[in-house]
Design a protein around this motif. Structure first.
Motif, mmCIF file in Angstrom:
data_model
loop_
_atom_site.group_PDB
_atom_site.id
_atom_site.type_symbol
_atom_site.label_atom_id
_atom_site.label_comp_id
_atom_site.label_asym_id
_atom_site.label_seq_id
_atom_site.Cartn_x
_atom_site.Cartn_y
_atom_site.Cartn_z
ATOM 1 N N TRP A 194 0.808 -1.156 -0.025
ATOM 2 C CA TRP A 194 -0.060 0.104 0.161
ATOM 3 C C TRP A 194 0.852 1.231 0.104
ATOM 4 O O TRP A 194 1.785 1.549 0.720
ATOM 5 C CB TRP A 194 -1.007 0.147 1.204
ATOM 6 C CG TRP A 194 -2.045 1.088 1.056
ATOM 7 C CD1 TRP A 194 -1.898 2.224 1.416
ATOM 8 C CD2 TRP A 194 -3.287 0.748 0.931
ATOM 9 N NE1 TRP A 194 -3.358 2.658 1.287
ATOM 10 C CE2 TRP A 194 -4.073 2.058 0.777
ATOM 11 C CE3 TRP A 194 -3.857 -0.357 0.291
ATOM 12 C CZ2 TRP A 194 -5.395 1.734 0.503
ATOM 13 C CZ3 TRP A 194 -5.429 -0.414 -0.032
ATOM 14 C CH2 TRP A 194 -5.972 0.857 -0.100
ATOM 15 N N SER A 212 2.003 4.850 0.610
ATOM 16 C CA SER A 212 1.936 6.124 1.398
ATOM 17 C C SER A 212 3.056 6.639 1.631
ATOM 18 O O SER A 212 4.302 6.110 1.641
ATOM 19 C CB SER A 212 1.137 5.750 2.836
ATOM 20 O OG SER A 212 1.927 4.986 3.454
ATOM 21 N N LYS A 266 -7.750 -0.870 5.357
ATOM 22 C CA LYS A 266 -8.489 0.052 4.301
ATOM 23 C C LYS A 266 -9.443 -0.606 3.352
ATOM 24 O O LYS A 266 -10.349 0.051 3.082
ATOM 25 C CB LYS A 266 -7.187 0.817 3.353
ATOM 26 C CG LYS A 266 -6.268 1.461 4.304
ATOM 27 C CD LYS A 266 -5.458 2.412 3.512
ATOM 28 C CE LYS A 266 -4.638 3.480 4.316
ATOM 29 N NZ LYS A 266 -3.782 4.575 3.534
ATOM 30 N N LEU A 267 -9.096 -1.735 2.910
ATOM 31 C CA LEU A 267 -10.020 -2.771 2.332
ATOM 32 C C LEU A 267 -11.228 -2.799 3.288
ATOM 33 O O LEU A 267 -12.656 -2.762 2.630
ATOM 34 C CB LEU A 267 -9.588 -3.926 1.780
ATOM 35 C CG LEU A 267 -8.609 -3.781 0.617
ATOM 36 C CD1 LEU A 267 -7.949 -5.392 0.467
ATOM 37 C CD2 LEU A 267 -9.143 -3.343 -0.477
ATOM 38 N N ASN A 268 -11.290 -3.086 4.407
ATOM 39 C CA ASN A 268 -12.340 -3.330 5.317
ATOM 40 C C ASN A 268 -13.280 -1.803 5.334
ATOM 41 O O ASN A 268 -14.366 -1.916 5.351
ATOM 42 C CB ASN A 268 -12.187 -3.757 6.687
ATOM 43 C CG ASN A 268 -11.585 -5.139 6.840
ATOM 44 O OD1 ASN A 268 -12.008 -5.794 5.757
ATOM 45 N ND2 ASN A 268 -10.781 -5.658 7.555
ATOM 46 N N ALA A 269 -12.483 -0.884 5.516
ATOM 47 C CA ALA A 269 -13.337 0.342 5.390
ATOM 48 C C ALA A 269 -13.784 0.726 4.197
ATOM 49 O O ALA A 269 -15.058 1.133 4.150
ATOM 50 C CB ALA A 269 -12.373 1.525 5.976
ATOM 51 N N ALA A 270 -13.103 0.435 3.183
ATOM 52 C CA ALA A 270 -13.877 0.535 1.698
ATOM 53 C C ALA A 270 -15.072 -0.372 1.558
ATOM 54 O O ALA A 270 -15.932 0.043 1.093
ATOM 55 C CB ALA A 270 -12.703 0.409 0.467
ATOM 56 N N ASN A 271 -14.891 -1.447 1.878
ATOM 57 C CA ASN A 271 -15.967 -2.449 1.685
ATOM 58 C C ASN A 271 -17.226 -1.990 2.601
ATOM 59 O O ASN A 271 -18.386 -2.063 2.041
ATOM 60 C CB ASN A 271 -15.328 -3.822 2.369
ATOM 61 C CG ASN A 271 -14.683 -4.552 1.294
ATOM 62 O OD1 ASN A 271 -14.847 -4.133 0.056
ATOM 63 N ND2 ASN A 271 -13.801 -5.464 1.620
ATOM 64 N N HIS A 272 -16.935 -1.555 3.916
ATOM 65 C CA HIS A 272 -18.051 -0.835 4.496
ATOM 66 C C HIS A 272 -18.722 0.344 3.919
ATOM 67 O O HIS A 272 -20.006 0.265 3.872
ATOM 68 C CB HIS A 272 -17.253 -0.665 5.971
ATOM 69 C CG HIS A 272 -18.364 -0.087 7.118
ATOM 70 N ND1 HIS A 272 -19.386 -1.026 7.599
ATOM 71 C CD2 HIS A 272 -18.882 1.379 7.686
ATOM 72 C CE1 HIS A 272 -20.076 -0.148 8.441
ATOM 73 N NE2 HIS A 272 -19.859 0.926 8.262
ATOM 74 N N ARG A 273 -17.909 1.095 3.444
ATOM 75 C CA ARG A 273 -18.717 2.050 2.783
ATOM 76 C C ARG A 273 -19.321 1.682 1.510
ATOM 77 O O ARG A 273 -20.466 2.225 1.276
ATOM 78 C CB ARG A 273 -17.416 3.235 2.261
ATOM 79 C CG ARG A 273 -16.885 4.153 3.477
ATOM 80 C CD ARG A 273 -16.278 5.107 3.023
ATOM 81 N NE ARG A 273 -15.098 4.769 2.103
ATOM 82 C CZ ARG A 273 -13.742 4.643 2.438
ATOM 83 N NH1 ARG A 273 -13.532 4.437 3.731
ATOM 84 N NH2 ARG A 273 -12.758 4.144 1.698
ATOM 85 N N SER A 274 -18.751 0.640 0.936
ATOM 86 C CA SER A 274 -19.410 0.426 -0.539
ATOM 87 C C SER A 274 -20.786 -0.278 -0.061
ATOM 88 O O SER A 274 -21.707 -0.266 -0.534
ATOM 89 C CB SER A 274 -18.654 -0.741 -1.209
ATOM 90 O OG SER A 274 -17.431 -0.050 -1.713
ATOM 91 N N ARG A 275 -20.882 -1.134 1.143
ATOM 92 C CA ARG A 275 -21.953 -1.870 1.735
ATOM 93 C C ARG A 275 -23.065 -0.756 1.967
ATOM 94 O O ARG A 275 -24.170 -0.969 1.887
ATOM 95 C CB ARG A 275 -21.429 -2.685 2.763
ATOM 96 C CG ARG A 275 -22.620 -3.219 3.590
ATOM 97 C CD ARG A 275 -23.122 -4.443 2.862
ATOM 98 N NE ARG A 275 -24.079 -5.167 3.477
ATOM 99 C CZ ARG A 275 -25.005 -6.286 3.019
ATOM 100 N NH1 ARG A 275 -24.650 -6.673 1.683
ATOM 101 N NH2 ARG A 275 -25.841 -6.947 3.705
#
Length: 438
Positions: free
Chosen positions: A28, A30, A226-235
């Protein structure tokens, strides 16, 4: 007691394995992880040169120039290691929305540590490294060695000051990795001071770098978070568009589908004279009012099992009994419609408006599902849907207009009274009786 280099060897092995693991995968990107890449390489070289310099210093009489090269190089790498950690600390204090003054302060901090690093390197490279002792007890001292201790001490103080003044903007897990550097620098300096033969400085650097990896700079942990956060937003976005059951089905089987439902209640709501209101107060203000009203109606849905299907302009459509069939969906829809009218009254009083709405309700069989390839929407089709839309368009302001099918379904409910309307010609359905619910 001769020098003990087991600690350096252990530290080198740890950093070597960590470097292999780190660079074996795509990571990732940064600023902090980029600095960490450099820190890994610098630490690996520092430990390697530390081990070699210990071996050559024991045989200094045979290889004086070789020993000077590795000993000075090790000291230079120590300065670069400390400087890289300083950079890492300052990089963590940049945050979105930082004003110009704070940004200038950050660049001043970068300038100070860079100046300190350059000054340290000048001293190290321009002065002679001195040696004392004999045989296996030869040790180095002088301005180059003293410079490392001075720069290290100044950096620890600098880092701690930055942490104190920027705690709100540095995540806790990043703070842990920075504190580990400060603790290691302090501990190894004390141990080294009282036990010259136990060479532990390099090992302390390895432990600090390893702790950075496991507290935050482990890119796999970073990516997962970050993927979990992105998946949560997508959900969350998906659930704002589709019912839960449909979202789950699409996630598991991404394909279009339709399904027949025999007992569904459909409601349409429409703002009366929406175009006229828009012309009088302006499109922007009208849309803001519409958004506020529809948002409050959305909030009401939380009390019911009714699904919001869509809004088209100033029209609001719901369905009860899809995608999960349940009894009393018709009764729920009527209660929901009544509550909307109460909410509208409160809304008009609060904003000094005089908005009026028409509500039309019908029940019956529908086909529901998702069709097409792009911009999925869960929608309903069938004569029952069309009739519900006609109930709205043939209704009156601030009244709930229902079909004969709704009246027949709820005629035995004492809580509802039906006001029969004159039979009228309904487009696409012929002459029909309709009813207002009071």
């Amino acid at each position: 007691m001769a020098y003990n280099i087991q600690f350096q060897i252990a530290g080198f092995i740890v950093i070597f394995l960590l470097t292999v693991i780190f660079f074996s995968k795509k990571r990732w990107k940064s600023v902090q992880n980029t600095i960490y890449r450099i820190l890994l390489i610098v630490t690996l070289l520092e430990l390697a040169f530390d081990i070699i310099s210990v071996i050559t210093i024991v045989h200094r009489g045979k290889f004086p120039r070789l020993n000077d090269f590795f000993s000075v190089s090790y000291i230079v790498l120590m300065i670069l290691y400390i400087y890289t950690v300083d950079l890492y600390t300052v990089s963590n204090t940049f945050y979105p929305g930082m004003n110009k003054f704070r940004r200038k302060v950050k660049f001043l901090e970068l300038g100070i540590i860079t100046l300190g690093m350059v000054a340290s390197l000048v001293v190290i490279l321009s002065t002679k490294l001195l040696y004392g002792g004999e045989g296996a007890f030869i040790f180095s001292y002088g301005p180059p060695s003293d410079t490392v201790y001075v720069f290290s001490t100044a950096s620890v103080i600098f880092v701690l000051i930055i942490l104190v003044f920027n705690m709100r903007h540095i995540p806790v897990r990043r703070q842990l990795s920075i504190y580990s550097f400060c603790i290691m620098e302090g501990i190894v300096a004390l141990v080294q001071m009282y036990n010259k033969a136990l060479l532990i400085v390099g090992f302390g650097s390895a432990i600090a770098v390893m702790l950075m990896y496991f507290t935050l700079e482990n890119p796999d942990m970073n990516i997962i978070a970050k993927l979990n956060a992105a998946n949560h937003r997508s959900r969350e976005l998906l659930l704002n568009i589709l019912p839960v059951e449909i979202a789950d089905r699409l996630t598991e089987e991404p394909s279009t589908f339709t399904q027949q439902f025999e007992d569904v209640t459909i409601m349409f709501l429409d703002i009366v004279d929406f175009s006229g209101i828009s012309n009088r107060i302006g499109a922007v203000k009208t849309v803001k009012l519409l958004n506020t009203l529809f948002s409050r109606i959305d909030d009401l849905l939380g009390k019911y099992s009714i699904e919001k299907i869509k809004t088209i302009g100033d029209s609001y459509m719901t369905a009860a009994g899809v995608p999960e069939p349940y009894a009393d969906n018709c009764r729920e829809t009527i209660d929901f419609a009544r509550e909307i009218l109460c909410t509208l009254k409160e809304f008009n009083l609060e904003f000094g408006t005089d908005l009026k709405i028409r509500i039309g309700i019908n029940c019956g069989s529908v086909v529901a599902g998702i069709i097409g390839k792009r911009k999925f929407i869960y929608d309903l089709w069938g004569g029952s849907v069309n009739l519900a839309a006609r109930m709205e368009s043939y209704g009156e302001s601030n009244r709930i207009n229902v079909s004969q099918f709704v009246m027949e379904k709820l005629r035995d409910c004492q809580e509802y009274s039906f006001e029969e309307r004159p039979e009228m010609e309904i487009k696409g359905f012929g002459r029909m009786k309709t009813y207002f619910i009071n």
